[in-house]
Design a protein around this motif. Structure first.
Motif, PDB file in Angstrom:
ATOM      1  N   SER A   1       0.842  -1.196   0.000  1.00  0.00           N
ATOM      2  CA  SER A   1       0.000   0.000   0.000  1.00  0.00           C
ATOM      3  C   SER A   1       0.875   1.242   0.000  1.00  0.00           C
ATOM      4  CB  SER A   1      -0.915   0.000   1.233  1.00  0.00           C
ATOM      5  OG  SER A   1      -1.806   1.097   1.224  1.00  0.00           O
ATOM      6  N   VAL A   2       0.550   2.210  -0.860  1.00  0.00           N
ATOM      7  CA  VAL A   2       1.242   3.500  -0.916  1.00  0.00           C
ATOM      8  C   VAL A   2       0.532   4.464   0.027  1.00  0.00           C
ATOM      9  CG1 VAL A   2       1.782   5.491  -2.373  1.00  0.00           C
ATOM     10  CG2 VAL A   2       2.091   3.181  -3.265  1.00  0.00           C
ATOM     11  N   SER A   3       1.289   5.163   0.870  1.00  0.00           N
ATOM     12  CA  SER A   3       0.692   6.102   1.821  1.00  0.00           C
ATOM     13  C   SER A   3       0.012   7.250   1.075  1.00  0.00           C
ATOM     14  CB  SER A   3       1.764   6.647   2.761  1.00  0.00           C
ATOM     15  OG  SER A   3       2.761   7.339   2.036  1.00  0.00           O
ATOM     16  N   PRO A   4      -1.022   7.866   1.687  1.00  0.00           N
ATOM     17  CA  PRO A   4      -1.723   8.962   1.011  1.00  0.00           C
ATOM     18  C   PRO A   4      -0.814  10.111   0.586  1.00  0.00           C
ATOM     19  CG  PRO A   4      -3.026   8.184   2.858  1.00  0.00           C
ATOM     20  CD  PRO A   4      -1.701   7.473   2.936  1.00  0.00           C
ATOM     21  N   ASP A   5       0.270  10.365   1.332  1.00  0.00           N
ATOM     22  CA  ASP A   5       1.184  11.436   0.925  1.00  0.00           C
ATOM     23  C   ASP A   5       2.230  10.970  -0.088  1.00  0.00           C
ATOM     24  OD1 ASP A   5       2.995   9.954   2.410  1.00  0.00           O
ATOM     25  OD2 ASP A   5       3.244  11.448   3.990  1.00  0.00           O
ATOM     26  N   ARG A   6       2.173   9.668  -0.468  1.00  0.00           N
ATOM     27  CA  ARG A   6       3.037   9.080  -1.489  1.00  0.00           C
ATOM     28  C   ARG A   6       4.507   9.068  -1.071  1.00  0.00           C
ATOM     29  NH1 ARG A   6       3.563  12.150  -5.376  1.00  0.00           N
ATOM     30  NH2 ARG A   6       4.165  10.576  -6.918  1.00  0.00           N
ATOM     31  N   ARG A   7       4.777   9.106   0.217  1.00  0.00           N
ATOM     32  CA  ARG A   7       6.162   9.122   0.682  1.00  0.00           C
ATOM     33  C   ARG A   7       6.638   7.752   1.158  1.00  0.00           C
ATOM     34  NH1 ARG A   7       6.267  14.737   4.289  1.00  0.00           N
ATOM     35  NH2 ARG A   7       5.862  16.170   2.555  1.00  0.00           N
ATOM     36  N   THR A   8       5.715   6.798   1.346  1.00  0.00           N
ATOM     37  CA  THR A   8       6.102   5.513   1.908  1.00  0.00           C
ATOM     38  C   THR A   8       5.329   4.384   1.247  1.00  0.00           C
ATOM     39  OG1 THR A   8       6.451   6.590   4.055  1.00  0.00           O
ATOM     40  CG2 THR A   8       6.379   4.172   4.042  1.00  0.00           C
ATOM     41  N   LEU A   9       6.040   3.343   0.865  1.00  0.00           N
ATOM     42  CA  LEU A   9       5.408   2.107   0.405  1.00  0.00           C
ATOM     43  C   LEU A   9       5.474   1.107   1.551  1.00  0.00           C
ATOM     44  CD1 LEU A   9       4.208   0.304  -1.875  1.00  0.00           C
ATOM     45  CD2 LEU A   9       6.568  -0.377  -2.400  1.00  0.00           C
ATOM     46  N   ALA A  10       4.304   0.659   2.011  1.00  0.00           N
ATOM     47  CA  ALA A  10       4.230  -0.370   3.045  1.00  0.00           C
ATOM     48  C   ALA A  10       4.082  -1.724   2.369  1.00  0.00           C
ATOM     49  CB  ALA A  10       3.055  -0.109   3.982  1.00  0.00           C
ATOM     50  N   VAL A  11       4.884  -2.685   2.795  1.00  0.00           N
ATOM     51  CA  VAL A  11       4.867  -4.031   2.232  1.00  0.00           C
ATOM     52  C   VAL A  11       4.684  -5.032   3.367  1.00  0.00           C
ATOM     53  CG1 VAL A  11       6.199  -5.776   0.968  1.00  0.00           C
ATOM     54  CG2 VAL A  11       6.312  -3.367   0.275  1.00  0.00           C
ATOM     55  N   MET A  12       3.740  -5.940   3.202  1.00  0.00           N
ATOM     56  CA  MET A  12       3.483  -6.990   4.186  1.00  0.00           C
ATOM     57  C   MET A  12       4.000  -8.320   3.672  1.00  0.00           C
ATOM     58  SD  MET A  12      -0.260  -8.499   5.384  1.00  0.00           S
ATOM     59  CE  MET A  12      -0.602  -7.532   6.848  1.00  0.00           C
ATOM     60  N   THR A  13       4.652  -9.074   4.549  1.00  0.00           N
ATOM     61  CA  THR A  13       4.937 -10.475   4.282  1.00  0.00           C
ATOM     62  C   THR A  13       4.166 -11.282   5.327  1.00  0.00           C
ATOM     63  OG1 THR A  13       6.837 -10.870   5.748  1.00  0.00           O
ATOM     64  CG2 THR A  13       7.279  -9.752   3.648  1.00  0.00           C
TER      65      THR A  13
ATOM     66  N   GLY B   1      -3.421   8.607   6.655  1.00  0.00           N
ATOM     67  CA  GLY B   1      -2.015   8.290   6.465  1.00  0.00           C
ATOM     68  C   GLY B   1      -1.213   8.166   7.745  1.00  0.00           C
ATOM     69  N   GLU B   2      -1.871   8.164   8.894  1.00  0.00           N
ATOM     70  CA  GLU B   2      -1.157   8.096  10.162  1.00  0.00           C
ATOM     71  C   GLU B   2      -0.912   6.676  10.645  1.00  0.00           C
ATOM     72  OE1 GLU B   2      -3.180  10.505  12.997  1.00  0.00           O
ATOM     73  OE2 GLU B   2      -2.745  12.386  11.942  1.00  0.00           O
ATOM     74  N   SER B   3      -1.602   5.700  10.042  1.00  0.00           N
ATOM     75  CA  SER B   3      -1.459   4.327  10.515  1.00  0.00           C
ATOM     76  C   SER B   3      -1.830   3.379   9.386  1.00  0.00           C
ATOM     77  CB  SER B   3      -2.336   4.077  11.738  1.00  0.00           C
ATOM     78  OG  SER B   3      -3.690   4.370  11.449  1.00  0.00           O
ATOM     79  N   LEU B   4      -1.668   2.083   9.668  1.00  0.00           N
ATOM     80  CA  LEU B   4      -2.009   1.022   8.731  1.00  0.00           C
ATOM     81  C   LEU B   4      -2.983   0.063   9.401  1.00  0.00           C
ATOM     82  CD1 LEU B   4       1.663   0.590   7.861  1.00  0.00           C
ATOM     83  CD2 LEU B   4       0.015   0.670   5.979  1.00  0.00           C
ATOM     84  N   TYR B   5      -3.932  -0.442   8.610  1.00  0.00           N
ATOM     85  CA  TYR B   5      -4.808  -1.512   9.083  1.00  0.00           C
ATOM     86  C   TYR B   5      -4.305  -2.829   8.496  1.00  0.00           C
ATOM     87  CZ  TYR B   5      -8.147   1.855  10.932  1.00  0.00           C
ATOM     88  OH  TYR B   5      -8.742   2.850  11.654  1.00  0.00           O
TER      89      TYR B   5
END
Length: 311
Positions: free
Chosen positions: A237-249, A292-296
Motif C-alpha cells: 500500500s502506498v501512503s496517502p502522501d506518497r512518501r512511503t510504500l508499506a509491504v506486508m509479508t 495516512g497516520e497508521s495502517l490496518y
C-alpha cells in the motif's frame, strides 16, 4: 494464499482475542526489545463467516471509519464495506468479471473521482498466462448493491508466470505497482493506471525489493517450511502522501521511504524500516488509513484480529 492451504482450526487464542477487544485491551509492541517498533492496537475482530479468507484491504476516503475488503478465490466476486471494529456494513457484488484469485486492492483518487482497484493476480501454481485488474467507482452509499468496472486491465508478465499478491496505486504518477511473491528478492513491476487502447499489456519490471529478512539457520532447522514463507510478500500500500510504500509479508512489515526525486524503483532499492507483525492467522491484507497516520492489517480465516498499526 499459499498453495493448498491446510484446514486451519479456530484456536482458543483467537477467541480470547475477541474477549480482549470487549475489555478494551490492546496489542503492544515489545519496546524493550525494539524501542522504534510500531505500535499495534487491536481495532476490531472479524467474526462474520461471510468474510472468511480476507486477502485485500483498503481504507475508504469517502466514508470515515470504513474499510473495503475482499476475499480470496473460490468465493463470489464481491466487496465488503467493514467498520474499523470489524463489522460488515454492506456487500457489493461485482458484475461482468470472472474472479480467479483476487489477492489485493487499493483505493485512490483519479481525475476527480474515487476508485477501488481489485487485483486478480494470484497464481499459486504459476500457470496463468494473463491476469486482470478491475477498477470500480467507490460506492457513495453503504447499502447492498451491484457494481460494474469503470475499466479493466488485462496484462501478462514479460518472462513467464509468477504469483503476485501485492498491488498498490500511485495515481499521481499514473502507476500501478505490483510485487512478486515467491521470487527472491521480490520483484517490482509497473503498469499504467490508465492503459492505452490495447487488449493486453505487458508489465514492466523496474527493480527488486531490498532488505526483505531472510530466515536464520535455527529457524530453518526447526521449521523450514514456515521459515521460507515468512518473507513472501502478501500485500502492499502506498501512503496517502506518497512518501512511503508499506509491504506486508507473512511475518514482517516493511516500510520503504521515497525521496522527493525518487521513483518507486529507487525507493525499494533502499533499506526499509522492518518490524515483526502482531500475530495474524495468515497475514494477507494491509492498507494505509485515510489520514495516512497508521495502517490496518488483518488475515485470512475467521475469527481474525484487525489491527491498527502506527509506524
Amino acid at each position: 494464499m499459499p498453495p493448498n492451504p491446510p484446514h486451519v482450526p479456530r484456536p482458543l487464542a483467537l477467541i480470547a482475542l475477541t474477549v480482549a477487544l470487549a475489555l478494551g485491551c490492546t496489542a503492544q509492541p515489545d519496546t524493550a526489545a525494539d524501542p522504534d517498533a510500531p505500535e499495534a492496537r487491536l481495532s476490531g475482530v472479524l467474526l462474520d463467516m461471510q468474510m472468511d479468507e480476507i486477502s485485500g484491504l483498503a481504507a475508504s476516503h469517502i466514508h470515515p471509519g470504513v474499510l473495503w475488503m475482499h476475499d480470496d478465490g473460490g468465493n463470489p466476486a464481491r466487496l465488503f464495506a467493514v467498520s474499523t471494529r470489524g463489522r460488515r456494513l454492506a456487500t457489493f457484488g461485482v458484475e461482468d468479471v470472472v474472479k480467479t484469485d483476487w489477492e489485493d486492492m487499493d483505493a485512490f483518487e483519479f481525475q476527480g473521482k474515487r476508485y477501488l482497484l481489485i487485483a486478480d493476480t494470484g497464481d499459486n501454481g504459476g500457470l496463468r498466462r494473463t491476469l486482470q485488474l478491475h477498477v470500480v467507482e467507490e460506492p457513495t452509499t453503504l447499502t447492498n448493491a451491484r457494481l460494474k468496472p469503470a475499466w479493466s486491465i488485462a496484462f501478462r508478465w514479460p518472462d513467464g508466470a509468477r504469483d503476485c499478491e501485492a498491488v498498490a496505486v500511485d495515481a499521481e504518477r499514473g502507476e500501478i505497482l505490483l510485487i512478486s511473491k515467491k521470487r527472491e528478492p521480490p520483484e517490482l513491476f509497473v503498469l499504467p493506471l490508465q492503459p492505452p487502447d490495447r487488449e493486453l499489456l505487458t508489465a514492466t519490471r523496474v527493480g527488486h525489493l531490498a532488505g526483505v529478512p531472510e530466515p536464520d539457520p535455527e529457524t530453518l532447522r526447526r521449521n523450514p517450511k514456515r521459515a521460507r514463507l515468512d518473507g513472501q510478500v502478501t500485500a502492499a500500500s502506498v501512503s496517502p502522501d506518497r512518501r512511503t510504500l508499506a509491504v506486508m509479508t507473512y511475518r514482517y512489515l516493511l516500510l520503504y521511504p521515497r525521496g522527493a526525486q525518487q521513483d518507486w524503483a529507487g525507493a525499494v532499492a533502499g533499506t526499509p524500516r522492518t518490524s515483526v507483525l502482531p500475530w495474524l492467522p495468515q497475514a494477507e491484507a494491509l492498507g494505509w488509513s485515510a489520514d495516512g497516520e497508521s495502517l490496518y492489517a488483518t488475515g485470512e480465516f475467521i475469527p481474525a484480529p484487525l489491527y491498527r498499526i502506527t509506524p
